[in-house]
Design an enzyme around this catalytic site. Sequence first.
Site, PDB file in Angstrom:
ATOM      1  N   GLY A  58       0.827  -1.211   0.000  1.00 45.72           N
ATOM      2  CA  GLY A  58       0.000   0.000   0.000  1.00 45.72           C
ATOM      3  C   GLY A  58       0.855   1.252   0.000  1.00 45.72           C
TER       4      GLY A  58
ATOM      5  NE  ARG B 225      -5.131   5.997  -1.196  1.00 42.22           N
ATOM      6  CZ  ARG B 225      -6.260   5.483  -1.670  1.00 42.22           C
ATOM      7  NH1 ARG B 225      -6.529   5.583  -2.958  1.00 42.22           N
ATOM      8  NH2 ARG B 225      -7.111   4.888  -0.865  1.00 42.22           N
TER       9      ARG B 225
ATOM     10  CB  ALA C  70     -12.931  -7.241  14.207  1.00 43.48           C
TER      11      ALA C  70
ATOM     12  CB  VAL D 228      -1.550  -7.700   0.267  1.00 45.91           C
ATOM     13  CG1 VAL D 228      -0.413  -6.715   0.062  1.00 45.91           C
ATOM     14  CG2 VAL D 228      -2.841  -6.984   0.687  1.00 45.91           C
TER      15      VAL D 228
ATOM     16  CE1 TYR E  79      -9.100   0.049   8.924  1.00 45.29           C
ATOM     17  CE2 TYR E  79      -9.519   1.145  11.018  1.00 45.29           C
ATOM     18  CZ  TYR E  79      -8.710   0.942   9.915  1.00 45.29           C
ATOM     19  OH  TYR E  79      -7.524   1.621   9.805  1.00 45.29           O
TER      20      TYR E  79
ATOM     21  CG  ASN F 133       0.704   1.235   4.782  1.00 45.02           C
ATOM     22  OD1 ASN F 133       0.280   1.923   5.715  1.00 45.02           O
ATOM     23  ND2 ASN F 133       0.466   1.548   3.507  1.00 45.02           N
TER      24      ASN F 133
ATOM     25  CB  SER G 130      -6.303   1.205  13.635  1.00 45.98           C
ATOM     26  OG  SER G 130      -7.165   2.277  13.972  1.00 45.98           O
TER      27      SER G 130
HETATM   28  P1  NAI Z   1      -5.115   4.873   2.063  1.00 44.99           P
HETATM   29  O1  NAI Z   1      -6.480   4.390   1.725  1.00 44.99           O
HETATM   30  O2  NAI Z   1      -4.802   6.324   1.833  1.00 44.99           O
HETATM   31  O3  NAI Z   1      -4.001   4.010   1.300  1.00 44.99           O
HETATM   32  C1  NAI Z   1      -4.040   2.603   1.311  1.00 44.99           C
HETATM   33  C2  NAI Z   1      -3.174   2.067   0.207  1.00 44.99           C
HETATM   34  O4  NAI Z   1      -3.309   0.627   0.217  1.00 44.99           O
HETATM   35  C3  NAI Z   1      -3.606   2.559  -1.181  1.00 44.99           C
HETATM   36  O5  NAI Z   1      -2.476   2.947  -1.942  1.00 44.99           O
HETATM   37  C4  NAI Z   1      -4.278   1.325  -1.778  1.00 44.99           C
HETATM   38  O6  NAI Z   1      -4.208   1.274  -3.216  1.00 44.99           O
HETATM   39  C5  NAI Z   1      -3.504   0.195  -1.132  1.00 44.99           C
HETATM   40  N1  NAI Z   1      -4.219  -1.087  -1.162  1.00 44.99           N
HETATM   41  C6  NAI Z   1      -5.544  -1.314  -0.940  1.00 44.99           C
HETATM   42  N2  NAI Z   1      -5.832  -2.606  -1.125  1.00 44.99           N
HETATM   43  C7  NAI Z   1      -4.671  -3.227  -1.472  1.00 44.99           C
HETATM   44  C8  NAI Z   1      -4.327  -4.568  -1.818  1.00 44.99           C
HETATM   45  N3  NAI Z   1      -5.248  -5.549  -1.868  1.00 44.99           N
HETATM   46  N4  NAI Z   1      -3.028  -4.855  -2.108  1.00 44.99           N
HETATM   47  C9  NAI Z   1      -2.080  -3.868  -2.088  1.00 44.99           C
HETATM   48  N5  NAI Z   1      -2.362  -2.585  -1.799  1.00 44.99           N
HETATM   49  C10 NAI Z   1      -3.637  -2.269  -1.487  1.00 44.99           C
HETATM   50  O7  NAI Z   1      -4.896   4.476   3.593  1.00 44.99           O
HETATM   51  P2  NAI Z   1      -3.955   5.128   4.709  1.00 44.99           P
HETATM   52  O8  NAI Z   1      -4.743   6.104   5.475  1.00 44.99           O
HETATM   53  O9  NAI Z   1      -2.682   5.531   4.107  1.00 44.99           O
HETATM   54  O10 NAI Z   1      -3.741   3.883   5.676  1.00 44.99           O
HETATM   55  C11 NAI Z   1      -2.600   3.024   5.607  1.00 44.99           C
HETATM   56  C12 NAI Z   1      -2.721   1.989   6.710  1.00 44.99           C
HETATM   57  O11 NAI Z   1      -2.784   2.631   7.985  1.00 44.99           O
HETATM   58  C13 NAI Z   1      -3.973   1.119   6.602  1.00 44.99           C
HETATM   59  O12 NAI Z   1      -3.672  -0.193   6.998  1.00 44.99           O
HETATM   60  C14 NAI Z   1      -4.916   1.778   7.584  1.00 44.99           C
HETATM   61  O13 NAI Z   1      -5.880   0.872   8.050  1.00 44.99           O
HETATM   62  C15 NAI Z   1      -3.959   2.215   8.673  1.00 44.99           C
HETATM   63  N6  NAI Z   1      -4.456   3.319   9.494  1.00 44.99           N
HETATM   64  C16 NAI Z   1      -4.763   4.542   8.955  1.00 44.99           C
HETATM   65  C17 NAI Z   1      -5.242   5.563   9.786  1.00 44.99           C
HETATM   66  C18 NAI Z   1      -5.572   6.933   9.271  1.00 44.99           C
HETATM   67  O14 NAI Z   1      -6.060   7.755  10.070  1.00 44.99           O
HETATM   68  N7  NAI Z   1      -5.342   7.253   8.022  1.00 44.99           N
HETATM   69  C19 NAI Z   1      -5.444   5.339  11.214  1.00 44.99           C
HETATM   70  C20 NAI Z   1      -5.083   4.022  11.672  1.00 44.99           C
HETATM   71  C21 NAI Z   1      -4.612   3.071  10.822  1.00 44.99           C
END
Ligand code: NAI
Length: 248
Positions: A13, A16, A158, A65, A156, A91, A143
């Site tokens: 991931g 972005r 869980a 993934v 989420y 991530n 998270s």
């Molecule tokens: P985001 O939605 O901005 O980016 C997620 C990235 O993962 C995207 O580039 C997407 O294309 C990629 N992705 C989605 N499905 C995929 C797959 N099957 N295989 C490979 N890549 C895949 O999310 P963000 O905010 O950057 O979050 C990153 C991580 O941090 C996530 O695991 C999220 O749950 C966690 N997180 C984020 C928080 C926030 O406030 N933004 C808070 C707590 C945790």
Amino acid sequence: MFRLDGKVALVTGGFRGLGRAMCVTLAKAGAYVIAGDVGPDEVGQEMLRAVSEAGGKGELQKLDVTNGEQVEEAIKELHKRLGRLDILVNNAGIARDNLLMRVSDDDIQKTFAVNVVGAINCSRSAIRPMMRARAGRIINLASVVAELGNPGQAVYSASKAALIGLTKTLAREYASRGVTVNAVAPGFIDTDMTKNLPEEAKKFMLTQIPLARIGQPEDVAAAVLFLCTDEASYVTGQVLRVNGGMYV
Ligand code: NAI
């Protein structure tokens, strides 16, 4: 302090959001980064530009993934080509928020497939080269809601709590092989995942954060960097909380 020269890091991931900030931060510290993502190529290319502007190096890898076979092949190939895999950051994650009674089967399956099965797939494939090298770092993105709970995020939260269990078990399973496994649990961070929240929800969130600001992706990336370094070699099985005091 906190250098990663000569190391190879796979960030899932990574195109972005938090993943992008991690790629830039790890590359700036000297690591060669591979961003594995399903996202559009142009988003990945933009991230790579930021990596090179920071003086770093890396590449993009189309990687879903949830697909165990694809993950295995990709990790085998990059290990063969680059000769090492030092760091895996699990991530990639998705959130499909809804009250439990409105959650669909598809929401449940997809969320667990990406957030939990995805991290297991990548860890399973990365652990072999790390064991052989008797060194490695795995970091799972949990998270704050895994420990705090949050209405509308049953599935989420869980899935993120599952990652904490995975982290602790892998930490015990591979400690003797020189591999450390930790989780980073972000609070409310400014990315695409959170930008569509209603203004009211955002205002309420701010009242819950003692440091009174939304976190930036770089706040999370700095914690990930620390866990990747030699300086963190005695830290394993931990949850590093980056949440402005939201959960203490
Ligand atoms: P985001 O939605 O901005 O980016 C997620 C990235 O993962 C995207 O580039 C997407 O294309 C990629 N992705 C989605 N499905 C995929 C797959 N099957 N295989 C490979 N890549 C895949 O999310 P963000 O905010 O950057 O979050 C990153 C991580 O941090 C996530 O695991 C999220 O749950 C966690 N997180 C984020 C928080 C926030 O406030 N933004 C808070 C707590 C945790």
